[in-house]
Design an enzyme around this catalytic site. Structure first.
Site, short mmCIF file in Angstrom:
data_model
loop_
_atom_site.label_atom_id
_atom_site.label_comp_id
_atom_site.label_asym_id
_atom_site.label_seq_id
_atom_site.Cartn_x
_atom_site.Cartn_y
_atom_site.Cartn_z
N ASP A 121 0.86 -1.19 0.00
CA ASP A 121 0.00 0.00 0.00
C ASP A 121 0.90 1.24 0.00
OD1 ASP A 121 -3.25 0.25 1.04
OD2 ASP A 121 -2.04 2.05 0.84
N CYS A 167 -19.73 0.85 -1.94
CA CYS A 167 -19.89 -0.01 -3.13
C CYS A 167 -21.19 0.24 -3.88
CB CYS A 167 -19.79 -1.47 -2.70
SG CYS A 167 -18.23 -1.84 -1.88
C1 UGA Z 1 -22.07 -5.02 -1.25
C2 UGA Z 1 -22.52 -6.36 -1.85
O1 UGA Z 1 -23.54 -6.92 -1.03
C3 UGA Z 1 -21.33 -7.33 -1.93
O2 UGA Z 1 -21.74 -8.54 -2.55
C4 UGA Z 1 -20.23 -6.67 -2.77
O3 UGA Z 1 -19.08 -7.51 -2.84
C5 UGA Z 1 -19.82 -5.36 -2.11
O4 UGA Z 1 -20.98 -4.50 -2.03
C6 UGA Z 1 -18.75 -4.75 -2.96
O5 UGA Z 1 -19.06 -4.28 -4.06
O6 UGA Z 1 -17.57 -4.82 -2.59
P1 UGA Z 1 -21.61 -4.17 1.23
O7 UGA Z 1 -21.25 -2.85 0.62
O8 UGA Z 1 -20.73 -4.75 2.30
O9 UGA Z 1 -21.65 -5.29 0.08
O10 UGA Z 1 -23.07 -3.98 1.80
P2 UGA Z 1 -24.46 -4.77 1.71
O11 UGA Z 1 -24.49 -5.90 2.65
O12 UGA Z 1 -24.79 -5.04 0.28
O13 UGA Z 1 -25.45 -3.65 2.26
C7 UGA Z 1 -25.57 -2.42 1.55
C8 UGA Z 1 -26.55 -1.50 2.21
O14 UGA Z 1 -27.88 -1.95 1.98
C9 UGA Z 1 -26.42 -1.32 3.71
O15 UGA Z 1 -26.50 0.08 3.97
C10 UGA Z 1 -27.62 -2.06 4.28
O16 UGA Z 1 -28.05 -1.52 5.50
C11 UGA Z 1 -28.64 -1.85 3.17
N1 UGA Z 1 -29.71 -2.86 3.10
C12 UGA Z 1 -29.40 -4.18 2.95
C13 UGA Z 1 -31.04 -2.46 3.14
O17 UGA Z 1 -31.34 -1.25 3.25
N2 UGA Z 1 -32.02 -3.39 3.05
C14 UGA Z 1 -31.74 -4.71 2.92
O18 UGA Z 1 -32.70 -5.52 2.83
C15 UGA Z 1 -30.40 -5.12 2.86
#
Ligand code: UGA
Length: 490
Positions: free
Chosen positions: A36, A269
């Protein structure tokens, strides 16, 4: 390539993705060098400290440092000297001037590898999320400057909060390769443990591999915005979005996941990937194919504004000088990541409207304090809610899901709660004397419920054992006397 069948690995970029990947590849038995340009981060990682909160990562980092399989450096030349395979894990944030992805870090890594004399038997493996067409462009750069070296794209699907689990036990592996090269065989060797455990492998071309990642995130964002759009319709009609989602989820073609209505998605993301995908489609002349993603983004941003409006309404229309408690700063639980956090967006909007906002988060307090010096960041739930006229639960940490409404009520000025994530039990909160409100749910339940909706039954992984919480706060949690730690799987 030296040292077959155990190639030496470098992982360039040690953010949420790269640090986890480096540690997990070492855990799989490979010799790994993490790289890094941030010297502080390298010092921290070398000392066994994770620069961010990710359950389970610190223990694996330390055990692999101790085993001598893992080390860190700022020198990309050292990576070229020592490693056969170079994973590119740097960030691709949204450009400040447009919706497109900023590829400067990815390009800088490729330049650095070439300048350091990337060898003819080397394999470069991209894991960062990039616009479709990037890999072909980078492959041409590598072919011109380092003949014989190969490039593959191997997108990463890990979720923050479950990063170690998702990296060691992925639900699929995607290899974007050119035909006739060595890349597929090398990647199969690197991931043999997962492949032997029946993880599906999709071997495809560069463009498809790049698209799988952005399509997956676009689909997940669309699911969340779909239910939040339904939540808007419920607000207009008296329907209940939680019961609606529960009923939809019984159709296996729809399923229950990512249908939790609330203040919407955030993080580093989904928001930027949804925008960059549209920007790339426009460049490719297929903008209309993805124009619906503009609506997905708009519904998502409206969810935050709707939460702010609901808070105004519950404060009688005037938030000026009113005490507001916000529980949650991270964009999701099990993480200290506050990038594009819906919770902090709502908190700062209420602060701008004149409210005295106190925010508490179990892991993201330090990041929130750094980025939002205007907000009061409390050290505990009680510190945030003491004297509050309204409490907003904006990140679905289990520490908040298990709060005992009767105990919490003793600390607030007015028992009014907005459940911004649809994770609290309205009956329990109303039963303890609270005014309970949530987006897409009627102010009073219209129907008699015969079972808890699946969303309420769903349980997250434990984050902070009850026993680690301040003693003064243990009484705030349901089952506090027993110090129950929820061990159910996600
Ligand atoms: C997301 C994807 O889920 C991963 O598969 C991907 O690898 C990653 O982005 C990436 O591109 O690196 P992440 O950013 O860790 O993962 O978050 P998520 O678990 O997808 O949640 C995203 C948001 O959606 C959170 O703010 C969560 O609170 C919200 N959410 C999730 C909702 O509002 N409703 C739901 O039913 C589920």
């Amino acid at each position: 390539m030296r040292a077959q069948p155990r190639p030496t690995i470098s992982v360039i970029g040690t953010g949420y993705l790269g640090a986890t990947h480096a540690v997990c590849m070492a855990e799989l038995g490979f010799e790994v060098l993490g790289v890094d340009i941030d010297a502080n981060r390298i010092r921290q990682l070398s000392a066994g400290d994770t620069p961010f909160y990710e359950p389970g990562l610190a223990a694996l980092l330390r055990s692999n440092l101790e085993a001598g399989r893992l080390s860190f450096t700022c020198s990309i030349a050292a990576a070229v000297d020592h490693a056969d395979v170079h994973f590119v894990c740097v960030g691709t944030p949204q450009r400040p001037d447009s919706q497109a992805a900023d590829l400067r870090h990815v390009d800088a890594v490729i330049s650095g590898l070439i300048a350091a004399g990337l060898g003819p038997r080397s394999l470069v493996v991209g894991k960062s999320t990039v616009p479709v067409g990037t890999t072909a462009r980078l492959a041409a750069r590598i072919a011109a400057a380092a003949p014989g070296a190969e490039l593959a794209w191997n997108p990463e699907f890990l979720r923050e909060g479950f990063a170690v689990e998702d990296t060691l036990h992925p639900d699929r592996l995607v290899f974007g390769v050119t035909s006739g090269g060595r890349a597929e065989a090398v990647l199969r060797a690197l991931y043999s443990r997962m492949i032997d455990a029946s993880t599906p492998v999709i071997v495809t071309d560069y463009a498809t591999a790049e698209l799988v990642k952005v399509a997956a995130n676009a689909f997940l964002a669309t699911k969340i915005s779909f239910i939040n759009a339904m939540s808007e319709v419920c607000d207009a009609t008296g329907g209940d979005v939680v019961e609606l989602a529960d009923a939809l989820a019984h159709d296996d073609r729809i399923g229950p996941l990512f249908l939790r209505a609330g203040i919407g998605y955030g993080g580093g993301c989904l928001p930027k990937d949804v925008r960059a995908f549209q920007a790339r489609a426009r460049e490719l002349g297929v903008g209309p194919a993805l124009s619906f993603l503009g609506e997905v983004d708009a519904v998502n941003m409206r969810a935050r504004a709707r939460a702010v409006r609901l808070a105004h309404e519950l404060l009688g229309g005037d938030p000026m000088n009113r005490a507001v408690a916000v529980l949650g700063a991270a964009f999701k639980p099990n993480s200290d990541d506050i990038r594009d956090s819906p919770a902090l967006d709502v908190a700062t909007a209420l602060r701008r409207d004149g409210a005295h906002v106190a925010v508490y988060d179990p892991a993201a307090a330090a990041n929130a304090r750094d980025r939002h010096p205007n907000l009061h960041i409390a050290d505990s739930v009680i510190g945030a809610v003491a004297g509050a006229e309204i409490v907003l639960v904006l990140t679905e940490w289990s520490e908040f899901r298990t709060l005992d409404p009767a105990a919490l009520r003793r600390h607030v000025a007015r028992p009014v709660v907005i459940d911004g994530r649809g994770v609290l039990d309205p009956d329990a909160w109303r039963g303890a004397g609270w005014t309970y409100r949530a987006l897409g749910r009627p102010p009073r339940p219209a129907t008699v419920r015969h079972h808890a909706p699946r969303h309420l039954a769903e349980r997250p992984l434990p984050e902070r054992p009850t026993s680690e919480r301040p003693t003064s706060e243990r009484h705030l949690h349901q089952g506090a006397g027993l110090h129950v730690v929820d061990k159910a799987a996600h």
